[in-house]
Design a protein around this motif. Structure first.
Motif, PDB file in Angstrom:
ATOM      1  N   ALA A   1      -1.777  33.808 -23.406  1.00 36.34           N
ATOM      2  CA  ALA A   1      -0.851  34.362 -22.411  1.00 36.34           C
ATOM      3  C   ALA A   1       0.148  35.302 -23.074  1.00 36.34           C
ATOM      4  N   PHE A   2       0.568  34.981 -24.295  1.00 32.88           N
ATOM      5  CA  PHE A   2       1.500  35.850 -25.005  1.00 32.88           C
ATOM      6  C   PHE A   2       0.863  37.201 -25.299  1.00 32.88           C
ATOM      7  N   ASN A   3      -0.444  37.230 -25.518  1.00 33.97           N
ATOM      8  CA  ASN A   3      -1.128  38.500 -25.753  1.00 33.97           C
ATOM      9  C   ASN A   3      -1.188  39.325 -24.466  1.00 33.97           C
ATOM     10  N   TYR A   4      -1.440  38.678 -23.340  1.00 33.29           N
ATOM     11  CA  TYR A   4      -1.481  39.407 -22.070  1.00 33.29           C
ATOM     12  C   TYR A   4      -0.135  40.052 -21.747  1.00 33.29           C
ATOM     13  N   ALA A   5       0.940  39.475 -22.263  1.00 30.86           N
ATOM     14  CA  ALA A   5       2.276  40.017 -21.970  1.00 30.86           C
ATOM     15  C   ALA A   5       2.660  41.177 -22.882  1.00 30.86           C
TER      16      ALA A   5
ATOM     17  N   ALA B   1      -1.614  42.996 -13.388  1.00 33.35           N
ATOM     18  CA  ALA B   1      -2.823  42.168 -13.489  1.00 33.35           C
ATOM     19  C   ALA B   1      -2.769  41.264 -14.716  1.00 33.35           C
ATOM     20  N   ASN B   2      -2.291  41.794 -15.832  1.00 31.96           N
ATOM     21  CA  ASN B   2      -2.242  40.998 -17.054  1.00 31.96           C
ATOM     22  C   ASN B   2      -1.168  39.920 -16.991  1.00 31.96           C
ATOM     23  N   LEU B   3      -0.051  40.216 -16.336  1.00 31.19           N
ATOM     24  CA  LEU B   3       0.980  39.188 -16.170  1.00 31.19           C
ATOM     25  C   LEU B   3       0.490  38.080 -15.233  1.00 31.19           C
ATOM     26  N   ARG B   4      -0.294  38.451 -14.229  1.00 29.33           N
ATOM     27  CA  ARG B   4      -0.876  37.419 -13.361  1.00 29.33           C
ATOM     28  C   ARG B   4      -1.824  36.522 -14.157  1.00 29.33           C
ATOM     29  N   GLU B   5      -2.634  37.135 -15.035  1.00 27.97           N
ATOM     30  CA  GLU B   5      -3.543  36.342 -15.857  1.00 27.97           C
ATOM     31  C   GLU B   5      -2.762  35.449 -16.825  1.00 27.97           C
ATOM     32  N   ALA B   6      -1.683  35.958 -17.367  1.00 27.63           N
ATOM     33  CA  ALA B   6      -0.847  35.149 -18.253  1.00 27.63           C
ATOM     34  C   ALA B   6      -0.263  33.956 -17.502  1.00 27.63           C
ATOM     35  N   MET B   7       0.190  34.178 -16.254  1.00 28.12           N
ATOM     36  CA  MET B   7       0.726  33.084 -15.439  1.00 28.12           C
ATOM     37  C   MET B   7      -0.357  32.041 -15.167  1.00 28.12           C
ATOM     38  N   ARG B   8      -1.569  32.509 -14.904  1.00 31.73           N
ATOM     39  CA  ARG B   8      -2.671  31.574 -14.651  1.00 31.73           C
ATOM     40  C   ARG B   8      -2.950  30.706 -15.879  1.00 31.73           C
TER      41      ARG B   8
END
Length: 642
Positions: free
Chosen positions: A364-368, A438-445
């Motif tokens: 998740a840290f990478n997606y952010a 989109a990437n922040l949504r994936e990080a939240m997931r």
């Protein structure tokens, strides 16, 4: 980028000798291999020695026995002049044995000691005799012997002996975590001839061991076991500001602790006429000036208080060199292609902390991380994203595993993420509002899957209610790193993660690193073109509990341990490449770090007082000051120093 001093702090010993310290961009169950008993040394000693003048890890030596000099040097280079270089932070130690463990080692400290062998800068993983005139090992690499040159001398005129080599090896292995991991397979070292020392290994097959033993800096045993001017017995396991006795091309001339250290060329240096030394070590004096701030160091260079600068800031490279001395061509700007290494530079997540034990949190840290926008706003579009722990080399994995790499990975299939076999690794791509959302949504997931939920706009552990707070540790000497962290912070905060950027002084930073007292840092792992035993110190389970190692992540993974062994015991170049790609792939899919960015060239600025061979060595990355020399004619045109 990270400051040069930060990037190379723990690799300085090997890089100083090659000159790469001044030109690198920031920035070691065997799968069924039989473990046979190692022959007793007495038996090994009776075997006919196949003595050779150099070693190549894979392939043939370029230079024959008795060669005159390396092709990339000027054998007639004048011995004169001085170079003023910058260093960052502070220093309180000249003892390279405890570098990275106790105190802060002085820049250039390893130059006073010679090694058994020395690298050729136009070959990969190839070394020729320096203190040792010849080296030998059997076909199965069960042991290695070195024969010392009879003329080798310490600076006090006493000969370099086998006892010195044994003492040096035992001291480094005892007091240096890196050396302990690097030389772990050596189970015995002893004198087997008047000038001959033999290292016996715990098992055959480690073809790298003879080469890396050649990198051993040899210390004078009689000096370290003696007493200082006050009568106090010296301790090789402690840091010291007493200038040690050496045997290399340079010795310490003068210093002011934490501020300046000056090395002078030894006029009667025992090895000055050796073929491996012809045309190098040409300056009479090397001076390191210490700075607490990279901005101040840049101003010192512009004011002609420094001669050479490696620029690690894209912003500075684009904007800070528009001043009269550059326009007048008294300062030369040069970029040198770096072919000698791969690199991983990253935000490091300390998996010793519970919050980072789950790979989904780390991912998740990478997606952010919005590299694309950072590259645009901070770096003038100069960088590319790192997608491998061996980025920039043939060792980097790509696509899905095939051939020998797949065969190697099959041995650990049940111990690694399934994506290793099915999906090419790729970092998330940001750079525009749609991708960012989109990437922040994936990080939240991912965070939700890992057991977190948002309460009052804060990420908290759903079971304990503990908020997900993160402290990113950095050094006050490197404001460019702090800029990167501050740019990253808002993206994490949008996920409900509270982020604190904590600048500390150099000494505190070192101490916290050594005791694993951090949550996140920025770090760099430079990788050679032939990785091996050092990989244990980077990612090995034992190193995770060894203070002073470079396993900052805290990796404890049996599959990675097994892959490291396969890298170390590779039987040929093809197997080494396949095993390294397998290791790379497994490291990536465990999401231990948030990969950052790199640049394929070394950016340098220099006052035009020096000349160099043409062409420069292919793997030297500029090779300054190693093969350069003082040019009196240029210096006269450039003007007097400040």
């Amino acid at each position: 980028m990270l400051s040069l001093e930060v990037a190379l702090r723990l690799t300085r010993r090997s890089l100083l000798r090659t000159g790469a310290l001044f030109s690198v961009v920031p920035i070691l169950d065997r799968f069924g291999m039989p473990v046979r008993p190692t022959p007793a040394l007495a038996q090994g000693a009776e075997q006919a020695r196949d003595w050779r003048h150099g070693l190549s890890l894979f392939g043939q030596l370029k230079y024959p026995a008795g060669f005159k000099h390396f092709d990339y040097v000027n054998p007639n280079a004048p011995k004169a002049g001085s170079v003023r270089l910058n260093a960052f932070g502070t220093f309180d130690n000249f003892n390279e044995v405890v570098a990275g463990v106790k105190g802060s080692i002085a820049a250039g400290a390893s130059m006073i000691s010679d090694t058994l062998l020395v690298s050729a800068l136009d070959e990969v993983s190839t070394e020729y005799g320096l203190l040792a005139e010849a080296v030998s090992h059997p076909p199965d690499f069960a042991w290695a012997s070195f024969r010392l040159r009879p003329q080798a001398r310490h600076h006090d005129g006493k000969p370099v002996t086998v006892e010195d080599v044994i003492y040096s090896f035992e001291s480094f292995k005892k007091h240096s975590p890196f050396s302990a991991a690097y030389y772990r397979h050596v189970v015995k070292v002893e004198q087997t001839g008047e000038r001959e020392v033999t290292f016996t290994f715990d098992a055959p097959g480690n073809r790298e061991m003879p080469v890396i033993l050649g990198q051993l800096n040899v210390l004078p045993k009689h000096w370290w076991e003696g007493t200082d001017a006050s009568g106090k017995k010296r301790d090789v396991g402690s840091n010291t500001l007493e200038p040690p006795l050496g045997n290399g091309a340079y010795r310490i001339k003068e210093f002011v602790a934490g501020r300046t250290v000056v090395y002078e060329r030894v006029k009667d240096y025992w090895g000055k006429d050796l073929n491996v030394n012809i045309g190098r070590d040409n300056f009479d004096e090397l001076r390191f000036e210490y700075f607490r701030d990279s901005t101040v160091a840049l101003e010192a260079f512009k004011a002609d208080h420094l001669d050479w600068r490696t620029e690690n800031s894209a912003k500075n490279w684009a904007t800070a060199y528009d001043f009269p001395a550059v326009k007048e061509k008294r300062i030369v700007l040069d970029e040198f292609v770096v072919r000698s290494r791969g690199v991983m530079q990253a935000f490091v997540l300390n998996t010793r902390r519970d919050k980072f034990k789950d790979a989904r949190v780390r991912r998740a840290f990478n997606y952010a991380f919005d590299f694309e926008e950072m590259n645009k706003q901070l770096f003038f579009g100069q960088y590319s994203r790192i997608n491998s722990y061996f980025d920039g080399t043939e060792l980097a994995c790509s696509g899905v595993p095939q051939g020998q790499e797949l065969e190697i990975l099959e041995k650990v299939r049940g111990q690694v993420p399934p994506e290793v076999f099915t999906t090419p690794y790729a970092n998330p791509v940001n750079g525009n509002p749609e991708n960012v959302r989109a990437n922040l949504r994936e990080a939240m997931r991912l965070l939700k899957e890992a057991g977190y939920e948002v309460r009052n706009q804060k990420q908290v552990n759903a079971k304990t209610g503990e908020p997900l707070n993160v402290e990113i540790l950095t050094e006050t000497t490197d404001p460019s790193s702090e800029r990167i962290m501050l740019f990253y912070r808002p993206s994490l905060e949008r996920l409900g993660i509270n982020v604190t950027v904590r600048p500390v002084d150099d000494a505190q930073y070192e101490n916290r690193l050594r005791s694993w007292d951090f949550e996140m840092i920025m770090s760099v792992w430079p990788e050679s073109l032939s990785p091996g035993n050092e990989q244990r110190d980077f990612w090995g389970s034992q190193a995770a509990d060894t203070q002073g190692s470079r396993n900052y992540i805290g990796v404890k993974n049996p599959a990675i341990d097994a892959l490291i062994e396969r890298v170390i015991f590779a039987k040929d170049r093809a197997e080494l490449v396949a095993a390294t790609r397998a290791l790379d792939r497994v490291l990536l899919w465990n999401h231990y770090v948030v990969p950052q960015f790199t640049y394929s060239k070394s950016r340098t600025a220099r006052w035009d007082r020096f000349s160099r061979p043409d062409p420069l060595p292919e793997y030297g990355a500029g090779a300054f000051p190693t093969v350069w020399w003082w040019d009196a004619e240029k210096a006269a045109k450039t003007g007097n120093r400040s």
